[in-house]
Write a protein that holds these residues in place. Structure first.
Motif, short mmCIF file in Angstrom:
data_model
loop_
_atom_site.label_atom_id
_atom_site.label_comp_id
_atom_site.label_asym_id
_atom_site.label_seq_id
_atom_site.Cartn_x
_atom_site.Cartn_y
_atom_site.Cartn_z
N UNK A 22 46.41 42.22 -8.31
CA UNK A 22 47.43 42.81 -9.20
C UNK A 22 47.53 41.92 -10.43
N UNK A 23 48.04 42.49 -11.51
CA UNK A 23 48.24 41.74 -12.74
C UNK A 23 49.15 40.53 -12.47
N UNK A 74 57.39 38.34 -6.79
CA UNK A 74 57.73 37.13 -6.04
C UNK A 74 59.13 36.63 -6.43
N UNK A 75 59.45 36.73 -7.73
CA UNK A 75 60.76 36.29 -8.20
C UNK A 75 61.87 37.11 -7.55
N UNK A 76 61.69 38.43 -7.52
CA UNK A 76 62.71 39.31 -6.91
C UNK A 76 62.91 38.97 -5.44
N UNK A 77 61.80 38.70 -4.75
CA UNK A 77 61.84 38.37 -3.32
C UNK A 77 62.60 37.06 -3.09
N UNK A 136 43.22 38.25 -0.87
CA UNK A 136 43.69 38.33 -2.25
C UNK A 136 44.64 37.20 -2.56
N UNK A 137 45.09 37.18 -3.81
CA UNK A 137 45.99 36.13 -4.27
C UNK A 137 47.39 36.28 -3.70
N UNK A 138 48.22 35.26 -3.90
CA UNK A 138 49.62 35.29 -3.46
C UNK A 138 50.36 36.43 -4.15
N UNK A 139 51.33 37.00 -3.43
CA UNK A 139 52.24 38.00 -3.99
C UNK A 139 51.54 39.24 -4.54
N UNK A 140 50.46 39.64 -3.86
CA UNK A 140 49.81 40.91 -4.20
C UNK A 140 50.28 42.02 -3.26
N UNK A 141 51.12 41.67 -2.30
CA UNK A 141 51.59 42.67 -1.35
C UNK A 141 50.65 42.88 -0.17
#
Length: 225
Positions: free
Chosen positions: A149-150, A158-161, A10-15
């Motif tokens: 994910x949206x 990703x920003x929070x991380x 999957x894409x980046x920052x999808x968990x």
């Protein structure tokens, strides 16, 4: 119980990594973070000022790269080691994030990493996440999950991380970085990011970590049985 291979793409920052790690813990499987491998290679190239447009230089540099995962008893996770140095924290740096998609698109780099990943999966009982795990690395894996994910949700996560590590980062920087990585990952010539035909889609935009784990565990146990 038989052991299987579980892939999460999957894409980046999808968990993906969080879910893969949780799944591995629940099933007593080995978790392999393929993204960490590409990040470590990128870190090495940046440190050594490798010109990654020069294929000869890239191949020569890869010959000096040794990667392995080692269990960290403090965190309970496996840390990425580059040439015997723990680089787990260093590979999450924004400079690495800005270059990892370009480096991982290189044919020599992908061949180098894929060969190592396939070796790690020979005994099965692994959970591996990445971009091309269900399509290129383990096309015959018993369970393939495509995590999505949206985009707005992904940017916020990703920003929070990153903000926790660098309060100077802006949400616009994160958005631009994710969009760039999505484009490169999906359009690269070798092993582009795409959903395997037999993969199950898991959209976690509105799911908690517990809910997505419960879903993935159900699918895994069905395959194991």
């Amino acid at each position: 119980m038989k052991k299987i291979i579980i892939t999460l793409d999957g894409f980046s920052s999808c968990g993906k990594s969080t879910l893969a790690r949780q799944l591995a813990n629940e099933l007593n499987y080995v978790f392999i973070d393929s993204g960490a491998m590409y990040r470590a290679i990128t870190l090495y190239f940046l440190r050594q000022h490798i010109d990654w447009q020069n294929e000869t230089e890239v191949v020569k540099a890869l010959g000096k790269v040794s990667l392995d995962f080692r269990y960290n008893p403090i965190t309970g996770n496996s840390d990425m080691y580059l040439n015997d140095e723990n680089v787990e924290a260093l590979i999450r740096d924004m400079l690495v994030s800005e270059n990892v998609s370009t480096v991982s698109a290189l044919k020599a780099v992908r061949e180098f990493a894929v060969a190592q990943q396939q070796q790690m999966g020979k005994k099965k009982g692994i959970v591996m996440d990445g971009r091309d795990i269900g399509t290129t690395v383990f096309p015959h894996a018993e369970l393939k999950i495509f995590v999505t994910a949206d985009p707005a949700v992904r940017v916020e996560r990703r920003f929070r991380e990153l903000f926790a590590k660098n309060p100077n980062i802006t949400i616009e920087e994160v958005k631009n970085n994710l969009e760039m990585r999505d484009y490169i990952d999906s359009n690269r010539e070798f092993s582009p990011l795409r959903k395997a035909e037999d993969a199950i889609v898991l959209d976690n935009s509105n799911l908690t970590r517990e809910e997505q784990l419960s879903l993935a565990l159900k699918w895994a146990r069905e395959k194991i049985r």
